[in-house]
Design a protein around this motif. Structure first.
Motif, mmCIF file in Angstrom:
data_model
loop_
_atom_site.group_PDB
_atom_site.id
_atom_site.type_symbol
_atom_site.label_atom_id
_atom_site.label_comp_id
_atom_site.label_asym_id
_atom_site.label_seq_id
_atom_site.Cartn_x
_atom_site.Cartn_y
_atom_site.Cartn_z
ATOM 1 N N SER A 73 -8.674 0.830 -9.262
ATOM 2 C CA SER A 73 -7.774 1.906 -8.828
ATOM 3 C C SER A 73 -7.050 1.460 -7.578
ATOM 4 O O SER A 73 -7.575 0.631 -6.801
ATOM 5 N N CYS A 74 -5.854 2.000 -7.367
ATOM 6 C CA CYS A 74 -5.045 1.610 -6.207
ATOM 7 C C CYS A 74 -4.148 2.771 -5.832
ATOM 8 O O CYS A 74 -3.459 3.354 -6.691
ATOM 9 N N ASN A 75 -4.148 3.110 -4.548
ATOM 10 C CA ASN A 75 -3.280 4.159 -4.013
ATOM 11 C C ASN A 75 -2.772 3.722 -2.646
ATOM 12 O O ASN A 75 -3.522 3.168 -1.838
ATOM 13 N N PHE A 76 -1.497 4.012 -2.414
ATOM 14 C CA PHE A 76 -0.915 3.744 -1.096
ATOM 15 C C PHE A 76 -0.139 4.971 -0.651
ATOM 16 O O PHE A 76 0.847 5.369 -1.311
ATOM 17 N N SER A 77 -0.591 5.575 0.443
ATOM 18 C CA SER A 77 0.035 6.775 1.007
ATOM 19 C C SER A 77 0.196 7.869 -0.048
ATOM 20 O O SER A 77 1.235 8.545 -0.137
ATOM 21 N N GLY A 78 -0.832 8.025 -0.897
ATOM 22 C CA GLY A 78 -0.803 9.058 -1.914
ATOM 23 C C GLY A 78 -0.077 8.685 -3.177
ATOM 24 O O GLY A 78 -0.032 9.497 -4.118
ATOM 25 N N HIS A 79 0.469 7.473 -3.274
ATOM 26 C CA HIS A 79 1.196 7.036 -4.460
ATOM 27 C C HIS A 79 0.387 5.955 -5.167
ATOM 28 O O HIS A 79 -0.252 5.109 -4.530
ATOM 29 N N HIS A 80 0.481 5.977 -6.516
ATOM 30 C CA HIS A 80 -0.270 5.014 -7.312
ATOM 31 C C HIS A 80 0.352 3.625 -7.179
ATOM 32 O O HIS A 80 1.574 3.471 -7.104
ATOM 33 N N CYS A 81 -0.486 2.611 -7.138
ATOM 34 C CA CYS A 81 -0.032 1.224 -7.119
ATOM 35 C C CYS A 81 -0.844 0.445 -8.134
ATOM 36 O O CYS A 81 -1.853 0.933 -8.661
ATOM 37 N N SER A 82 -0.420 -0.777 -8.413
ATOM 38 C CA SER A 82 -1.062 -1.590 -9.438
ATOM 39 C C SER A 82 -1.076 -3.049 -8.999
ATOM 40 O O SER A 82 -0.652 -3.396 -7.890
ATOM 41 N N ALA A 83 -1.524 -3.929 -9.891
ATOM 42 C CA ALA A 83 -1.576 -5.357 -9.593
ATOM 43 C C ALA A 83 -0.198 -5.947 -9.392
ATOM 44 O O ALA A 83 -0.050 -7.001 -8.757
ATOM 45 N N SER A 84 0.836 -5.273 -9.926
ATOM 46 C CA SER A 84 2.205 -5.779 -9.752
ATOM 47 C C SER A 84 2.683 -5.662 -8.310
ATOM 48 O O SER A 84 3.662 -6.319 -7.932
ATOM 49 N N ASN A 85 2.013 -4.845 -7.495
ATOM 50 C CA ASN A 85 2.370 -4.717 -6.076
ATOM 51 C C ASN A 85 1.717 -5.802 -5.213
ATOM 52 O O ASN A 85 1.910 -5.821 -3.998
ATOM 53 N N PHE A 86 0.966 -6.696 -5.857
ATOM 54 C CA PHE A 86 0.327 -7.800 -5.158
ATOM 55 C C PHE A 86 0.989 -9.103 -5.581
ATOM 56 O O PHE A 86 1.468 -9.236 -6.717
ATOM 57 N N SER A 87 1.026 -10.052 -4.676
ATOM 58 C CA SER A 87 1.577 -11.380 -4.965
ATOM 59 C C SER A 87 0.466 -12.411 -4.843
ATOM 60 O O SER A 87 -0.467 -12.263 -4.045
ATOM 61 N N VAL A 88 0.572 -13.471 -5.658
ATOM 62 C CA VAL A 88 -0.447 -14.518 -5.679
ATOM 63 C C VAL A 88 -0.235 -15.464 -4.510
ATOM 64 O O VAL A 88 0.894 -15.873 -4.209
ATOM 65 N N VAL A 89 -1.331 -15.831 -3.840
ATOM 66 C CA VAL A 89 -1.297 -16.798 -2.755
ATOM 67 C C VAL A 89 -2.565 -17.636 -2.847
ATOM 68 O O VAL A 89 -3.637 -17.135 -3.237
ATOM 69 N N TYR A 90 -2.463 -18.929 -2.551
ATOM 70 C CA TYR A 90 -3.607 -19.828 -2.642
ATOM 71 C C TYR A 90 -4.149 -20.117 -1.242
ATOM 72 O O TYR A 90 -3.403 -20.386 -0.298
ATOM 73 N N THR A 91 -5.477 -20.061 -1.129
ATOM 74 C CA THR A 91 -6.173 -20.316 0.124
ATOM 75 C C THR A 91 -7.346 -21.243 -0.152
ATOM 76 O O THR A 91 -7.514 -21.766 -1.260
ATOM 77 N N ARG A 92 -8.195 -21.458 0.849
ATOM 78 C CA ARG A 92 -9.404 -22.268 0.656
ATOM 79 C C ARG A 92 -10.348 -21.604 -0.357
ATOM 80 O O ARG A 92 -11.235 -22.266 -0.916
ATOM 81 N N TYR A 93 -10.187 -20.285 -0.600
ATOM 82 C CA TYR A 93 -10.997 -19.577 -1.591
ATOM 83 C C TYR A 93 -10.372 -19.625 -2.976
ATOM 84 O O TYR A 93 -10.892 -18.985 -3.902
ATOM 85 N N GLY A 94 -9.307 -20.352 -3.124
ATOM 86 C CA GLY A 94 -8.681 -20.446 -4.439
ATOM 87 C C GLY A 94 -7.556 -19.450 -4.590
ATOM 88 O O GLY A 94 -6.695 -19.281 -3.703
#
Length: 603
Positions: free
Chosen positions: A179-200
């Motif tokens: 589940s994902c909510n931001f300021s009372g509005h629904h959000c999803s995986a599309s609101n995230f961007s992929v980034v690579y770190t030492r954790y993969g």
């Protein structure tokens, strides 16, 4: 035997008339009319200096107890001033600074920070192929076997692609995010961007600085609230320990600005499953001092251009850039999370070269990858609190909703709630505690208290030193040599000419202001040879000439006729021809005629 004669001539001004220009009417006796003025001696300078006590300690007058006490007082005050000045200078050179904190006024809207999260487990066990296990054997510690446990020693696999392995075998946000909510509005995986770190493979929420999401209120429910399944059943089994072996379960989170890349393995904090974690944030705007007060990095376009791959300078970007250069130099490739377009290191180079290179770099101000803090920095202060989830009622509900058992819910589910405490920001600024203006003010106060001096007093001393050095180098008259200015016709000054021939050197100071006072010509002691004939001086003395009574502009003249008429020497009873008798020591005639130009001549 040599005779030492000290002469003093006093002139009185009677009539001042404009000098008429006549060709050949003027000539210089001992120098030009406007020659270089003789340098002042120390007593003269001390009597006119604005330095308190110097005139009483070094001025003209007899040397006694009073002058000695003044000299001691002056030296003591000077020593006290120098001691205080040295202490002030030492305090200034330590470059002290202070930190001022100013809370900003509440704003209607605040920009929400970027939130990066990573699963602590880098590779999902179910997503690894036989080739992946074979290539990642040294990295994960898994033996190079196929799914059925048979060794694949005779198999040949294609060259591995580390980016493809991380992207394919890493935890997928679409599977973790429940589940994902931001300021009372629904959000999803599309609101995230992929980034690579030492954790993969990791994911960043609100990563775009051009379209940053605003937060319109403070408190819980006004920020980002997500529920995650960390998928512990996908964690790799531990066959043997390596540098990448992890015993934890959960996620790593970093809250940062959009201009700063994530450096989550050092700056992130952990969130455990079975808990709801509340993170109360507050924006902090920090301003540091550059050299020499601090060590921050001032804004410079030249240095920003060195950080290729990043839009702005930050400590994280600088560290990643430095690590990349070190790995590239030693291993001839780069790791996935590092910027650039160079070749990606294969898995075996990760464990054999890259990881060892990063461990050797170290950190802190002494390491090779020391990166100065930018002078203007935005960071987010955090206050973290947790409560256990789920309770008994919610555990059954979540188990039915996600088709899992209650035990799985307790071991894998977590809730992360990130919000602003208030829509205010703290401004923390380093300021110089003791600047140059304060140092000059304190020095001026100490200088005025102890010696009563100022900057102009120092200029006076420098001017006197320059004048004295210029006089010694030939710019002024040598000691004991003075000039007599331009006079009338040479025959009217025969007496002074003859005195000059005898070696008596005279000084006629310039008359100041109105020519009403008395000007003196001081003849300093010289040594005369007794064999010098006095007849020449007597002939000049007795030679009748028309009187000349003009003295202008500090130029004195002497008529020989007046010398003969007003000479006090004959009144002592000597014959007219006794020129030598007229030049007697301590011959004074204070009651002579006052109206004449020549009032007194004593030898």
């Amino acid at each position: 035997m040599p005779i030492e004669i000290v002469c003093k001539i006093k002139f009185a001004e009677e009539d001042v008339k404009p000098k008429e220009k006549e060709a050949g009417d003027e000539q210089s006796l001992l120098g030009a009319a406007r020659g270089t003025v003789a340098p002042r001696d120390l007593a003269t300078f001390a009597s006119t200096s604005t330095l308190h006590g110097l005139g009483r300690a070094c001025g003209r007058g007899p040397h006694g107890l009073r002058r000695t006490l003044w000299a001691l007082a002056l030296l003591t005050s000077l020593a006290a001033f120098l001691y205080q000045a040295a202490g002030l200078a030492r305090g200034y050179l330590t470059r002290p600074h202070l930190v001022a904190m100013d809370p900003a006024a509440p704003a209607p809207v605040a920009g929400f920070p970027a939130v990066t999260l990573c699963n602590i487990n880098r590779f999902r066990h179910s997503a690894l192929s036989d080739a992946d296990i074979f290539h990642l054997a040294n990295l994960t510690g898994l033996p190079p076997k196929d799914r059925d446990g048979h060794r694949a020693a005779g198999l040949r696999y294609p060259e591995p692609d580390m980016v493809d392995i991380l992207n394919r075998t890493g935890h997928q946000l679409a599977d973790m995010l429940k589940s994902c909510n931001f300021s009372g509005h629904h959000c999803s995986a599309s609101n995230f961007s992929v980034v690579y770190t030492r954790y993969g493979k990791c994911y960043t929420f609100n990563a775009d600085p051009q379209s940053s999401l605003p937060s319109r209120a403070g408190g819980m429910g006004s920020g980002l609230e997500i529920m995650l399944d960390i998928q512990q059943e996908e964690y790799l089994p531990i066959w043997r320990e390596t540098n990448e072996t992890s015993f934890e379960a959960g996620i790593r989170v970093q809250i940062h600005s959009q201009e700063e890349p994530p450096y989550i393995h050092q700056l992130g904090f952990g969130v455990s499953p079975g808990f709801q974690t509340f993170v109360s944030c507050q924006e902090q705007r920090l301003t540091y001092l550059p050299q020499p007060w601090g060590n921050c990095r001032a804004e410079s376009g030249l240095r920003e251009a060195e950080l290729q791959g990043y839009s702005a300078y930050s400590v994280s970007a600088c560290r990643l850039r430095c690590e990349k250069e070190a790995v590239l130099q030693r291993c001839h490739c780069r790791m996935v999370h590092m910027p650039g377009n160079e070749t990606i290191c294969p898995p075996n180079i990760y464990i054999e070269c890259a990881d060892h290179t990063l461990d050797s770099l170290g950190g802190g101000s002494e390491g090779p990858c020391f990166c100065p803090t930018p002078c203007n920095l935005t960071r987010y202060g955090k206050e973290i609190s947790m409560v256990r989830i789920p309770n008994r009622g919610s555990a059954r509900y979540l188990a039915r909703k996600y088709n899992r058992n209650e035990t799985y819910i307790r071991e894998n589910f977590l809730v992360l709630d990130i919000f602003f405490e208030a829509l205010t920001s703290e401004a923390m600024e380093q300021r110089a505690a003791y600047g140059l203006s304060a140092l000059l003010g304190d020095l001026g106060g100490q200088m005025g208290l102890f010696i009563g001096a100022s900057i102009l007093t120092l200029l006076e001393i420098l001017d006197y030193i320059y004048e004295a050095r210029d006089g010694r180098s030939g710019g002024g008259h040598p000691e004991g040599e003075y000039r007599v200015g331009a006079v009338g016709k040479a025959e009217r000054a025969g007496f002074l000419v003859e005195m000059a021939r005898l070696g008596v050197l005279c000084q006629v100071p310039r008359l100041a202001g109105r020519l009403e006072g008395v000007s003196r010509a001081h003849c300093y002691s010289v040594t005369l040879n007794p064999k010098v004939s006095w007849d020449r001086l007597k002939r000049v003395w007795r030679h009748p000439k028309a009187p000349l009574r003009t003295s202008t502009g500090g130029i004195s003249t002497l008529g020989l006729q007046e010398l003969k008429e007003q000479s006090p020497c004959p009144s002592r009873g000597h014959a007219e021809g006794g020129g030598a008798s007229s030049l007697l020591p301590n011959h004074h005639h204070p009651h002579g005629p006052a109206g004449g130009l020549f009032e007194d001549f004593a030898c």
